[in-house]
Design a protein around this motif. Sequence first.
Motif, PDB file in Angstrom:
ATOM      1  N   ALA A 111     -60.825  -9.871 -81.693  1.00  0.00           N
ATOM      2  CA  ALA A 111     -61.351  -9.908 -80.334  1.00  0.00           C
ATOM      3  C   ALA A 111     -62.566  -9.014 -80.156  1.00  0.00           C
ATOM      4  CB  ALA A 111     -60.265  -9.493 -79.343  1.00  0.00           C
ATOM      5  N   ASN A 112     -62.649  -7.950 -80.926  1.00  0.00           N
ATOM      6  CA  ASN A 112     -63.680  -6.944 -80.684  1.00  0.00           C
ATOM      7  C   ASN A 112     -64.698  -6.800 -81.809  1.00  0.00           C
ATOM      8  OD1 ASN A 112     -62.949  -5.515 -78.023  1.00  0.00           O
ATOM      9  ND2 ASN A 112     -60.975  -5.650 -79.083  1.00  0.00           N
ATOM     10  N   LEU A 113     -64.627  -7.685 -82.797  1.00  0.00           N
ATOM     11  CA  LEU A 113     -65.620  -7.707 -83.875  1.00  0.00           C
ATOM     12  C   LEU A 113     -66.334  -9.052 -83.883  1.00  0.00           C
ATOM     13  CD1 LEU A 113     -63.457  -5.999 -86.645  1.00  0.00           C
ATOM     14  CD2 LEU A 113     -65.526  -5.028 -85.616  1.00  0.00           C
ATOM     15  N   ARG A 114     -67.609  -9.031 -84.221  1.00  0.00           N
ATOM     16  CA  ARG A 114     -68.429 -10.233 -84.245  1.00  0.00           C
ATOM     17  C   ARG A 114     -69.101 -10.369 -85.608  1.00  0.00           C
ATOM     18  NH1 ARG A 114     -65.720 -10.652 -80.538  1.00  0.00           N
ATOM     19  NH2 ARG A 114     -66.212 -11.002 -78.321  1.00  0.00           N
ATOM     20  N   PRO A 115     -69.590 -11.565 -85.957  1.00  0.00           N
ATOM     21  CA  PRO A 115     -70.285 -11.726 -87.240  1.00  0.00           C
ATOM     22  C   PRO A 115     -71.398 -10.700 -87.412  1.00  0.00           C
ATOM     23  CG  PRO A 115     -69.891 -13.861 -86.234  1.00  0.00           C
ATOM     24  CD  PRO A 115     -69.468 -12.841 -85.221  1.00  0.00           C
TER      25      PRO A 115
END
Length: 432
Positions: A111-115
């Motif tokens: 939920a809190n990490l992106r590519p």
Amino acid sequence: MDLLTKTISLYKEMGISEEVYAFGTKILESLKERFDDIDKMAEYNQLKVVNAMQKARVGAECFNYASGYGYNDYGRDTLEQVYANVFHTEDALVRPQITCGTHALALTLSANLRPGDELISIAGKPYDTLEEVIGIRKSMGSLAEYGVTYQQVDLLPDGSFDFASIEKAISEKTKMVTIQRSKGYQTRPSFSVDQIGEAIAFVKKVKPDVIVMVDNCYGEFVEEKEPSDVGADLVVGSLIKNPGGGLAPIGGYVAGRKDLIEQCACRLTSPGLGKEVGASLGVMQSFYQGFFLAPTVVAGALKGAIFAANIYEKLGFGVVPNGTESRHDIIQAVTFGTPEGVIAFCEGIQAAAPVDSFARPVPGDMPGYDSQVIMAAGAFVQGSSIELSADGPIKPPYAVYFQGGLTWEHAKLGILMSLEKLYEAGIVKELS
């Protein structure tokens, strides 16, 4: 016949020999002061929970059944306020739709990490089931598949944080740092809340905007503070461990910053829906009552862990923590050095169970693990490790991980039964 004589007779009927009972009694005589300290901590944490419930105005209507979308599920929303009150956080997500601790952690990470973001574990290797979540071991849907990179900073030989290496590892792309409070399938020490606070302060000094997530499984209510009291942005755990008090039939929680919790809610349900949906489906009374009982249940589990540590240390086995160290979670590791020792211990725990005591645990393949694992638990809730349980991977150093016991008295029986099985197998040869 007096009550003590009847009690000893019942132990004997259940398979505990006079030699094992006498050895356990001798060990217990030295633990009275330690047990008194645990009771005082339980009293403090009990008051903390009741105070949180009163501030949230918990009422009988909180236990009503909610179905479907779960719009305006008052009991669910109030319980999340109770958790936020206890953990001193802005918000919390407490849901039966979170299936286990690994799911709660995977949810929070994804939920809190992106590519392009980087995750760093500063407590060394994470728990086995997280390896596939992160992508350390290739797995469908891992963070690695979504372009999230991972670094690991191993602990120093004494089990403490390697601050110099942590500082070198953190970079501009580091979005989140994770700390696992408990040891997992390792024989390192578990971290105190103060140690975690020191690590968080250091990380925030290096990169103030980094998100710090703490895997709090097995640690709730062991100390007077939680990681959220010392700077953690997110704390994560399972309701079939400490905070469920043995009554929660499923579920997990995330407590922390409001914006981060909303991200978790949108991942759990759907963007645009977030916390508004997700019916509680009749489990609210168990969630509330389990949380109410949790400080007392955790106290019983802690007494069992300390009893086990002192018994097996006295017999010459490696134990982490040792018999006198302060406790930071409910897990007790005992290293036997052979598969037979691990198996015999688990057989004893199973034989002491109120459910499936007639079953014999055997090692087998388990999802998320890289070796065969043996698990012993005759639990009212499947997989509930706040109930009396023991497990371990069948690989060197052949350590077993014991935890739980809804009451101290049951934990005591389980430990004596584990010793009985080791004694019968000749792995423990003398009791002195």
